[in-house]
Design a protein around this motif. Structure first.
Motif, mmCIF file in Angstrom:
data_model
loop_
_atom_site.group_PDB
_atom_site.id
_atom_site.type_symbol
_atom_site.label_atom_id
_atom_site.label_comp_id
_atom_site.label_asym_id
_atom_site.label_seq_id
_atom_site.Cartn_x
_atom_site.Cartn_y
_atom_site.Cartn_z
ATOM 1 N N VAL A 316 0.821 -1.211 0.000
ATOM 2 C CA VAL A 316 0.000 0.000 0.000
ATOM 3 C C VAL A 316 0.856 1.264 0.000
ATOM 4 C CG1 VAL A 316 -1.795 1.257 1.248
ATOM 5 C CG2 VAL A 316 -1.862 -1.232 1.142
ATOM 6 N N PHE A 348 -2.721 -4.901 0.289
ATOM 7 C CA PHE A 348 -4.059 -4.958 -0.288
ATOM 8 C C PHE A 348 -4.112 -6.151 -1.235
ATOM 9 C CE2 PHE A 348 -6.757 -3.896 -3.985
ATOM 10 C CZ PHE A 348 -7.987 -3.825 -3.357
ATOM 11 N N GLU A 352 -4.401 -3.567 -8.170
ATOM 12 C CA GLU A 352 -3.792 -2.302 -7.749
ATOM 13 C C GLU A 352 -4.583 -1.109 -8.263
ATOM 14 O OE1 GLU A 352 0.420 0.160 -8.222
ATOM 15 O OE2 GLU A 352 0.294 -1.958 -8.825
ATOM 16 N N ASP A 354 -7.789 -0.917 -8.562
ATOM 17 C CA ASP A 354 -8.927 -0.709 -7.663
ATOM 18 C C ASP A 354 -8.496 0.069 -6.423
ATOM 19 O OD1 ASP A 354 -10.826 -1.967 -9.225
ATOM 20 O OD2 ASP A 354 -10.444 -3.942 -8.363
ATOM 21 N N LEU A 355 -7.323 -0.266 -5.896
ATOM 22 C CA LEU A 355 -6.821 0.451 -4.715
ATOM 23 C C LEU A 355 -6.566 1.916 -5.045
ATOM 24 C CD1 LEU A 355 -5.811 0.415 -1.797
ATOM 25 C CD2 LEU A 355 -3.559 -0.260 -2.668
ATOM 26 N N LEU A 359 -8.480 4.961 -3.145
ATOM 27 C CA LEU A 359 -7.756 5.991 -2.389
ATOM 28 C C LEU A 359 -7.779 7.330 -3.110
ATOM 29 C CD1 LEU A 359 -4.653 3.949 -1.169
ATOM 30 C CD2 LEU A 359 -6.635 4.657 0.172
ATOM 31 N N TYR A 432 -15.340 -5.965 -2.978
ATOM 32 C CA TYR A 432 -14.350 -6.698 -2.183
ATOM 33 C C TYR A 432 -14.914 -7.172 -0.844
ATOM 34 C CZ TYR A 432 -10.509 -5.651 -5.356
ATOM 35 O OH TYR A 432 -9.665 -5.613 -6.443
#
Length: 454
Positions: A316, A348, A352, A354-355, A359, A432
């Motif tokens: 992360v 996570f 990636e 999606d992260l 954020l 998720y």
């Protein structure tokens, strides 16, 4: 019993309801039959004792003003002790004149006998139970005409022990309730079988819906009874409309993403030919690359029909660094201050992109509506990744916190945007299996907390 799943089972509820009705009905039936049998048994005792009265009258004779009975009575139980049948004759004053040999040990004498015949009338038998004693009795008053035409009153009294009656009633009661319980068990089993057969179409409907969910079929195609045919028809119509709408969204998004690829390629080529500030060129090229990645990501989401998540572990920290660096430049004029606290072992498990989408949208909102400071904290705990973003803005009212997670919802029209940022975040979190929550921050603004499986 197989097929039952407690209070949430339709079959279980129906079977329980039918069983309760059956138990109540057969219980009341048993009570009525038991009462009827007792009344019938008492009536039988009354008739039998009255026959004994007639038998005593048949062997009675009056001579010289005195009543005489045969020494040997036609009913054998009157002639010996311990038989449970007793005969007594009383005069007009209710004094005892005669007692059968079987009644020699009978504890009823004098006043006890007078109370039994106190209100008796001639020619009308009186049947009942001896108060506080285990005996049935029947009393019969007769007027005997002598040779001189005078009438003398006599009362014949026959008693019987309650033991045989109680044994008969007890045997009937045990047999009755035993059979009724057996009937309940058999009928409950039959009901379970019938309900299982009757609910087969519902199980078929559930299997077809599971097949649709798994992608093995597109519509409900079973042969359903008329009672649920309307439901299946409407469900098929709903599925058809939903597929058409989803295909329309997918096509539109795919067309949009594809249309943007050409202008992006042109911009990328133009930037490559621009000379000047190397730092600006690098930053511009980086953001164009990021935009290209977003377009490719959205195009991939539009074209794919699978919702399976990639289980790759993503660090992360580096993702947060890139996002904060990019967002700082976007909100350079506001001179935003970032307080970042990301633990080193934060991971996570997923895509990636999606992260970054998650954020990026939350941080963008915090910077957009915050005043000077944004705080970001990410830590793993018990297989859960905790993400908290806070700002020092005006915050979000309690009544509006659910609304801002819906697409198109905007609380401040003065800021640019389309009201889909937090909705996208909510969709990613839901995909998720996570949880998103909006609270009041200790800094005065909004506090967005997300929990994802780590």
């Amino acid at each position: 019993m197989p097929g039952l799943r407690g209070p949430h089972s339709l079959r279980g509820r129906l079977l329980l309801s039918a069983t309760l009705v059956l138990v109540i009905f057969l219980g009341l039936t048993g009570v009525v039959l038991d009462s009827a049998f007792r009344d019938s048994a008492e009536q039988s005792v009354s008739e039998r004792l009255l026959l004994h009265i007639y038998g005593l009258l048949a062997v009675s004779d009056q001579a010289d003003g005195e009543l005489n009975l045969a020494e040997t009575l036609p009913e054998p139980r009157f002639n010996r002790l311990g038989t449970g049948v007793y005969g007594i004759v009383l005069d007009d004053a209710a004094d005892e004149l005669w007692r059968s040999p079987s009644a020699l040990d009978l504890p009823l004498v004098g006043e006890d006998l007078r109370r039994l015949v106190a209100d008796i009338r001639a020619g009308r038998p009186s049947f009942g139970r001896v108060p506080d004693r285990e005996y049935f009795y029947i009393a019969y008053r007769v007027l005997w005409e002598a040779s001189d035409a005078s009438l003398t009153a006599y009362t014949y009294l026959v008693l019987e022990n309650l033991g045989p009656f109680q044994s008969e009633v007890s045997a009937f009661r045990n047999s009755l309730w035993g059979w009724l319980m057996g009937v309940v068990v058999v009928l409950v089993f039959v009901q379970a079988v019938v309900m299982g057969w009757g609910l087969i179409p519902l199980r078929q409907l559930a299997d077809d819906l599971k097949a649709i969910e798994d992608g093995r079929q597109d519509f409900l195609g079973g042969d359903y009874p008329t009672e649920i045919e309307g439901v299946t028809r409407n469900l098929n119509l709903l599925l058809k409309n939903e597929r058409q709408q989803r295909e329309k969204y997918r096509t539109t998004l795919a067309d949009l993403a594809h249309s943007l690829k050409t202008p992006m390629a042109i911009i990328r080529g133009a930037v490559a030919n621009v000379s000047g500030d190397p730092e600006a060129e690098r930053s511009l090229g980086e953001q164009i690359g990021r935009m290209d990645e977003i377009i490719a990501y959205q195009l991939e989401r539009a074209m794919t029909r699978s919702s399976k998540l990639i289980g790759k572990a993503i660090e992360v920290g580096p993702v947060v660094e890139r996002l904060v660096a990019a967002i700082s430049k976007v909100y350079r004029d506001k001179e935003m201050s970032f307080d970042i606290d990301v633990e080193q072992d934060a991971r996570f498990f997923g895509d990636e992109r999606d992260l970054m989408e998650l954020l990026g949208n939350v941080l963008d909102n915090a910077c957009k509506y915050g005043a000077r400071e944004v705080r970001l904290g990410i830590r793993p705990e018990s297989d859960v990744l905790h993400i908290v973003v806070e700002d020092d803005g005006r915050g979000i009212d309690v009544g509006s916190r659910e609304a801002v997670l819906a697409r198109g919802a905007r609380l401040d029209s003065r800021e640019a945007g389309h009201g889909i940022g937090l909705a996208v975040v909510a969709e990613i979190v839901d995909r998720y299996g996570g949880v998103i929550r909006i609270d009041q921050s200790s800094m005065g603004g909004a506090r967005v907390s997300v929990q994802l499986a780590a």
